[in-house]
Design an enzyme around this catalytic site. Structure first.
Site, PDB file in Angstrom:
ATOM      1  N   ASP A 104       0.849  -1.193   0.000  1.00  0.00           N
ATOM      2  CA  ASP A 104       0.000   0.000   0.000  1.00  0.00           C
ATOM      3  C   ASP A 104       0.888   1.247   0.000  1.00  0.00           C
ATOM      4  OD1 ASP A 104       0.760   0.391   2.707  1.00  0.00           O
ATOM      5  OD2 ASP A 104      -1.166  -0.270   3.490  1.00  0.00           O
ATOM      6  N   CYS A 105       0.270   2.423  -0.021  1.00  0.00           N
ATOM      7  CA  CYS A 105       1.026   3.671  -0.183  1.00  0.00           C
ATOM      8  C   CYS A 105       2.007   3.916   0.955  1.00  0.00           C
ATOM      9  CB  CYS A 105       0.073   4.852  -0.351  1.00  0.00           C
ATOM     10  SG  CYS A 105      -0.985   5.196   1.086  1.00  0.00           S
ATOM     11  N   SER A 106       1.553   3.750   2.184  1.00  0.00           N
ATOM     12  CA  SER A 106       2.445   4.007   3.319  1.00  0.00           C
ATOM     13  C   SER A 106       3.442   2.874   3.514  1.00  0.00           C
ATOM     14  CB  SER A 106       1.640   4.235   4.600  1.00  0.00           C
ATOM     15  OG  SER A 106       0.795   3.141   4.877  1.00  0.00           O
ATOM     16  N   ASP A 129       2.212   4.091   8.985  1.00  0.00           N
ATOM     17  CA  ASP A 129       0.996   4.625   8.365  1.00  0.00           C
ATOM     18  C   ASP A 129       1.173   6.070   7.898  1.00  0.00           C
ATOM     19  OD1 ASP A 129      -0.396   2.240   8.746  1.00  0.00           O
ATOM     20  OD2 ASP A 129      -1.002   2.821  10.760  1.00  0.00           O
ATOM     21  N   ALA A 130       0.378   6.457   6.899  1.00  0.00           N
ATOM     22  CA  ALA A 130       0.503   7.776   6.279  1.00  0.00           C
ATOM     23  C   ALA A 130       0.364   8.917   7.295  1.00  0.00           C
ATOM     24  CB  ALA A 130      -0.528   7.937   5.163  1.00  0.00           C
ATOM     25  N   HIS A 165      -3.356   9.017   2.523  1.00  0.00           N
ATOM     26  CA  HIS A 165      -2.583   8.607   1.356  1.00  0.00           C
ATOM     27  C   HIS A 165      -1.278   9.394   1.360  1.00  0.00           C
ATOM     28  CE1 HIS A 165      -2.108   6.635  -2.510  1.00  0.00           C
ATOM     29  NE2 HIS A 165      -1.699   7.786  -3.026  1.00  0.00           N
ATOM     30  N   HIS A 179       3.608   6.421  -6.333  1.00  0.00           N
ATOM     31  CA  HIS A 179       2.813   5.944  -5.199  1.00  0.00           C
ATOM     32  C   HIS A 179       2.181   4.606  -5.522  1.00  0.00           C
ATOM     33  CE1 HIS A 179      -1.258   7.742  -6.684  1.00  0.00           C
ATOM     34  NE2 HIS A 179      -0.418   7.660  -7.691  1.00  0.00           N
TER      35      HIS A 179
END
Length: 180
Positions: A89-91, A108-109, A139, A151
């Site tokens: 995922d993004c983070s 985490d983001a 995000h 990303h």
């Protein structure tokens, strides 16, 4: 002196011996502080405050470029909670890119946003981060310059780690520009 685990998995032993109790394990890219040396073994302290001994050849130097490491994941499918080449995922992408260069950053983001130093838009440079979301960061993306980001995302027509022009709907949700 900080160094990185340079093998996929390294056993951390209670004493400098292959027969000693396994205290924990190091994973590739994990940073450790060196406490001492003895007969081909290194006494280390992990980022999680474990102490023990690792074979000297299982450790290497630190440093590198987080953005370069993030590019290793190009084409990896998006997976909520993922942190590997099988899905990320993004983070997780940000976390793992920094981990590969020996820096542990939050997972985490919103935590990554809080850990970063604010950057003015006119001082934004390649590899800095942009967070997005309404009430909190949900995000995060690497800034590439010239309006482009890298990303991990999942939306119609796009699934995974990509380099692309920052989508307008995402740009409208920009929260902060940060540097870790």
């Amino acid at each position: 002196m900080d160094v990185l685990c340079s093998v996929d998995v390294a056993a951390v032993r209670a004493e400098p011996s292959d027969d000693a109790e396994r205290v924990t394990e190091l994973l590739r890219g994990e940073p450790v502080a060196v406490e001492g040396l003895r007969d081909g073994w290194v006494r280390i302290q992990t980022a999680y405050d474990y102490f023990g001994w690792v074979r000297e050849e299982e450790l290497g130097g630190s440093g590198g470029d987080a953005l370069e490491q993030a590019r290793r994941y190009l084409g990896t499918p998006y997976l909520w909670g993922g942190m590997t080449e099988r899905g990320i995922d993004c983070s997780g992408l940000v976390h793992m890119a920094y981990r590969w260069i020996g820096r542990l950053v939050p997972r985490d983001a919103d935590q990554q946003e809080a850990a970063g130093a604010p950057v003015a838009e006119d001082h934004l440079r390649q590899g800095d981060l942009i967070t997005y979301g309404a009430n909190e960061a949900t995000h995060i993306a690497f800034w590439l310059g010239e309006g482009r980001i890298l990303h991990s995302t999942e939306r119609e027509g796009v699934d995974g780690v990509v380099e692309e022009i920052e989508p307008d709907d995402l740009k409208a949700q920009r929260r902060r520009l940060i540097r870790l």
